[in-house]
Design an enzyme around this catalytic site. Structure first.
Site, PDB file in Angstrom:
ATOM      1  N   ARG A  34      69.008  49.823  38.760  1.00 13.73           N
ATOM      2  CA  ARG A  34      69.628  50.942  39.468  1.00 13.73           C
ATOM      3  C   ARG A  34      69.416  50.847  40.971  1.00 13.73           C
ATOM      4  O   ARG A  34      69.896  51.707  41.705  1.00 13.73           O
ATOM      5  CB  ARG A  34      68.985  52.227  38.972  1.00 13.73           C
ATOM      6  CG  ARG A  34      69.955  53.100  38.157  1.00 13.73           C
ATOM      7  CD  ARG A  34      69.193  54.272  37.735  1.00 13.73           C
ATOM      8  NE  ARG A  34      69.797  55.447  37.285  1.00 13.73           N
ATOM      9  CZ  ARG A  34      69.921  55.774  36.001  1.00 13.73           C
ATOM     10  NH1 ARG A  34      69.642  54.927  35.044  1.00 13.73           N
ATOM     11  NH2 ARG A  34      70.353  56.968  35.674  1.00 13.73           N
ATOM     12  N   ARG A  75      77.589  68.058  27.558  1.00 17.98           N
ATOM     13  CA  ARG A  75      77.205  67.165  26.460  1.00 17.98           C
ATOM     14  C   ARG A  75      75.947  67.600  25.722  1.00 17.98           C
ATOM     15  O   ARG A  75      75.050  68.220  26.288  1.00 17.98           O
ATOM     16  CB  ARG A  75      77.128  65.709  26.927  1.00 17.98           C
ATOM     17  CG  ARG A  75      76.024  65.411  27.902  1.00 17.98           C
ATOM     18  CD  ARG A  75      76.161  63.979  28.409  1.00 17.98           C
ATOM     19  NE  ARG A  75      75.051  63.638  29.270  1.00 17.98           N
ATOM     20  CZ  ARG A  75      74.902  62.468  29.867  1.00 17.98           C
ATOM     21  NH1 ARG A  75      75.786  61.514  29.711  1.00 17.98           N
ATOM     22  NH2 ARG A  75      73.858  62.255  30.638  1.00 17.98           N
TER      23      ARG A  75
HETATM   24  P1  AMP Z   1      69.789  58.071  32.432  1.00 18.76           P
HETATM   25  O1  AMP Z   1      69.489  58.446  31.028  1.00 18.76           O
HETATM   26  O2  AMP Z   1      70.107  56.610  32.579  1.00 18.76           O
HETATM   27  O3  AMP Z   1      70.817  58.957  33.070  1.00 18.76           O
HETATM   28  O4  AMP Z   1      68.428  58.292  33.252  1.00 18.76           O
HETATM   29  C1  AMP Z   1      67.837  59.567  33.370  1.00 18.76           C
HETATM   30  C2  AMP Z   1      66.836  59.589  34.517  1.00 18.76           C
HETATM   31  O5  AMP Z   1      65.783  58.637  34.252  1.00 18.76           O
HETATM   32  C3  AMP Z   1      67.381  59.174  35.877  1.00 18.76           C
HETATM   33  O6  AMP Z   1      68.003  60.252  36.565  1.00 18.76           O
HETATM   34  C4  AMP Z   1      66.124  58.681  36.592  1.00 18.76           C
HETATM   35  O7  AMP Z   1      65.310  59.757  37.016  1.00 18.76           O
HETATM   36  C5  AMP Z   1      65.380  57.980  35.468  1.00 18.76           C
HETATM   37  N1  AMP Z   1      65.768  56.554  35.354  1.00 18.76           N
HETATM   38  C6  AMP Z   1      66.405  55.952  34.298  1.00 18.76           C
HETATM   39  N2  AMP Z   1      66.598  54.645  34.537  1.00 18.76           N
HETATM   40  C7  AMP Z   1      66.083  54.405  35.776  1.00 18.76           C
HETATM   41  C8  AMP Z   1      65.987  53.248  36.594  1.00 18.76           C
HETATM   42  N3  AMP Z   1      66.473  52.065  36.209  1.00 18.76           N
HETATM   43  N4  AMP Z   1      65.379  53.380  37.795  1.00 18.76           N
HETATM   44  C9  AMP Z   1      64.879  54.554  38.220  1.00 18.76           C
HETATM   45  N5  AMP Z   1      64.950  55.682  37.504  1.00 18.76           N
HETATM   46  C10 AMP Z   1      65.544  55.618  36.285  1.00 18.76           C
END
Ligand code: AMP
Length: 218
Positions: free
Chosen positions: A91, A130
């Site tokens: 990310r 969702r």
């Molecule tokens: P997601 O389920 O991918 O939308 O991730 C939910 C939250 O987890 C994000 O808003 C970040 O706070 C954290 N997160 C997930 N993946 C990452 C990553 N690769 N780098 C940093 N934070 C992450």
């Protein structure tokens, strides 16, 4: 073809998770969602979970070091040998650089990086509506995909549903900002390597799946 190693990129709420689950089934490769791993850590109350919770609730990004360590360990598990779909990782540019190093130290390479593109205006509605089945994780939406029988999961018959703590309008705005500021710069990074494929994610789920399968082959 087996042994696919992919990154699925795209904004929060763009459908990465849903599509990754479908690809996991079709190709027998495992979905590695850093968001799911972090939510599991938060739920279990581990040290990682305690560190990540506040950051996640604010819609910001968890530290690169923590995420890279988590993925590095996970990729060594035997179920990843046949291939994997990275969902929500990398990310940031430092995460992508760390991933490059990590993979080359293991003697493996990425096959494709696919961006599922969706305009911002569509994402807030998609995210705030969702919910998922607490038992099997099947995804639903207040407006676009209600269970056929109200309150009962189509996939497993479960009757308990959950919503993510960070799926509210306020947090979504920060998550979108993090995406544009920190994650969007990865597209040129992977384009230069000749790995990037961009798909229109602003279409029905099945159309997006068909496109992904066309790009990935049989
Ligand atoms: P997601 O389920 O991918 O939308 O991730 C939910 C939250 O987890 C994000 O808003 C970040 O706070 C954290 N997160 C997930 N993946 C990452 C990553 N690769 N780098 C940093 N934070 C992450």
């Amino acid at each position: 073809m087996s042994g696919k190693r992919l990154i699925l990129m795209g904004p929060p709420g763009g459908g990465k998770g849903t599509q990754a689950k479908r690809l996991q089934e079709k190709y027998g490769i495992v979905q590695l969602s850093t968001g799911d791993m972090l939510r599991a850590a938060v739920k279990a109350g581990t040290a990682v979970g305690k560190q990540a919770k506040e950051v996640m609730d604010a819609g910001k990004l968890v530290s690169d070091d923590l995420i890279v360590a988590m993925i590095s360990e996970r990729i060594d598990e035997p179920d990843c040998a046949n291939g994997f779909i990275l969902d929500g990782f990398p990310r940031t540019v430092p995460q992508a650089e760390a991933l490059d190093k990590l993979l080359s130290s293991k003697g493996i390479a990425l096959d494709k990086v696919i961006e599922v593109a969706v305009p911002d205006a569509k994402l807030i509605e998609r995210i705030t509506g969702r919910f998922t089945c607490a038992k099997c994780g099947e995804g639903y939406h207040d407006k676009f995909k209600q269970p056929q029988k109200a309150g009962v999961c189509d996939a497993c018959g479960g009757t308990d549903f959950t919503r993510r703590a960070d799926d509210n309008e306020e947090t979504v705005t920060s998550r979108l900002k993090a995406y544009h500021d920190q994650t969007a710069p990865l597209m040129p990074f992977y384009k230069e390597k000749g790995l990037l494929e961009v798909l229109d994610g602003d279409r029905p789920m099945d159309a997006v799946t068909a496109d992904l399968e066309r790009v990935l082959g049989s």
